[in-house]
Scaffold this active site. Structure first.
Site, PDB file in Angstrom:
ATOM      1  N   ASP A 154      -7.902   6.348   4.534  1.00 30.29           N
ATOM      2  CA  ASP A 154      -7.985   5.184   5.422  1.00 30.29           C
ATOM      3  C   ASP A 154      -9.206   5.133   6.323  1.00 30.29           C
ATOM      4  O   ASP A 154      -9.252   4.296   7.228  1.00 30.29           O
ATOM      5  CB  ASP A 154      -6.740   5.143   6.315  1.00 30.29           C
ATOM      6  CG  ASP A 154      -5.486   4.821   5.556  1.00 30.29           C
ATOM      7  OD1 ASP A 154      -5.584   4.412   4.393  1.00 30.29           O
ATOM      8  OD2 ASP A 154      -4.402   4.982   6.142  1.00 30.29           O
ATOM      9  N   HIS A 204       1.121   4.297   6.776  1.00 31.13           N
ATOM     10  CA  HIS A 204       0.553   5.167   5.750  1.00 31.13           C
ATOM     11  C   HIS A 204       0.971   6.613   5.969  1.00 31.13           C
ATOM     12  O   HIS A 204       1.456   6.985   7.033  1.00 31.13           O
ATOM     13  CB  HIS A 204      -0.969   5.062   5.724  1.00 31.13           C
ATOM     14  CG  HIS A 204      -1.449   3.831   5.016  1.00 31.13           C
ATOM     15  ND1 HIS A 204      -2.763   3.451   5.022  1.00 31.13           N
ATOM     16  CD2 HIS A 204      -0.800   2.886   4.306  1.00 31.13           C
ATOM     17  CE1 HIS A 204      -2.906   2.326   4.334  1.00 31.13           C
ATOM     18  NE2 HIS A 204      -1.716   1.960   3.894  1.00 31.13           N
ATOM     19  N   SER A 248       0.801  -1.227   0.000  1.00 30.95           N
ATOM     20  CA  SER A 248       0.000   0.000   0.000  1.00 30.95           C
ATOM     21  C   SER A 248       0.834   1.277   0.000  1.00 30.95           C
ATOM     22  O   SER A 248       0.318   2.336  -0.313  1.00 30.95           O
ATOM     23  CB  SER A 248      -0.956   0.010   1.200  1.00 30.95           C
ATOM     24  OG  SER A 248      -0.227   0.115   2.402  1.00 30.95           O
TER      25      SER A 248
END
Length: 170
Positions: A115, A90, A51
């Protein structure tokens, strides 16, 4: 003479056992010292998904630092969501700061959406003080892939333990 040999063998076995214990306790002390220095219960994590590509690849080891009182948009953080065991790596895309707390919205570089779907039920932002483990300050590419292989293929754990045991016996 046979008793002297068995005593020497016993002594050698005890020395090897103590050396093994020394290695384990040294590794544990290093981990705890790093945890205190970084102010994070998990100062080193392994990237488990794609990701965050191209910034981080699956198998990269990340070093975290959680001493800064605030993080900014663009920083890569590792956070834990209530009810999930695996931390998520992230980038911060939005930041809301007040005198009491900092709220963050994150997104994976390789993901199309933010998210919010990954957060806990009815949670729209991360609380910096409660959910963020730390900000990424460095990484080593691919080294953590060993951890992924051991998790994906449990038989490799036993093979590794067998190899360590065999090496210790020789």
């Amino acid at each position: 003479m046979l008793t002297a040999f068995s005593g020497a063998k016993l002594r050698q076995t005890l020395v090897e056992g103590l050396n093994f214990c020394l290695v384990l306790t040294t590794a544990f002390m290093f981990w705890k010292g790093l945890s205190v220095a970084a102010n994070s219960h998990s100062p080193i994590v392994v990237v488990l998904s794609g990701s965050m590509e191209p910034a981080f690849q699956r198998g990269d080891i990340l070093f975290l630092w959680n001493r800064a009182p605030r993080v900014k948009v663009g920083d890569v953080v590792v956070y834990e969501v209530r009810g999930r065991e695996i931390p998520i790596v992230h980038r911060i895309v939005r930041n809301h700061v007040s005198a009491q707390k900092q709220l963050l919205l994150t997104k994976g570089d390789n993901n199309a959406m933010d998210d919010v779907e990954l957060y806990a039920y009815r949670q729209f932002y991360l609380n910096r003080d409660k959910e963020v483990i730390g900000a990424v300050k460095g990484y080593i590419p691919w080294v953590g892939y060993v951890t992924i292989m051991l998790s994906d293929h449990p038989w490799m754990k036993y093979l590794m333990l067998l190899g360590i045991g065999f090496t210790a016996m020789t």
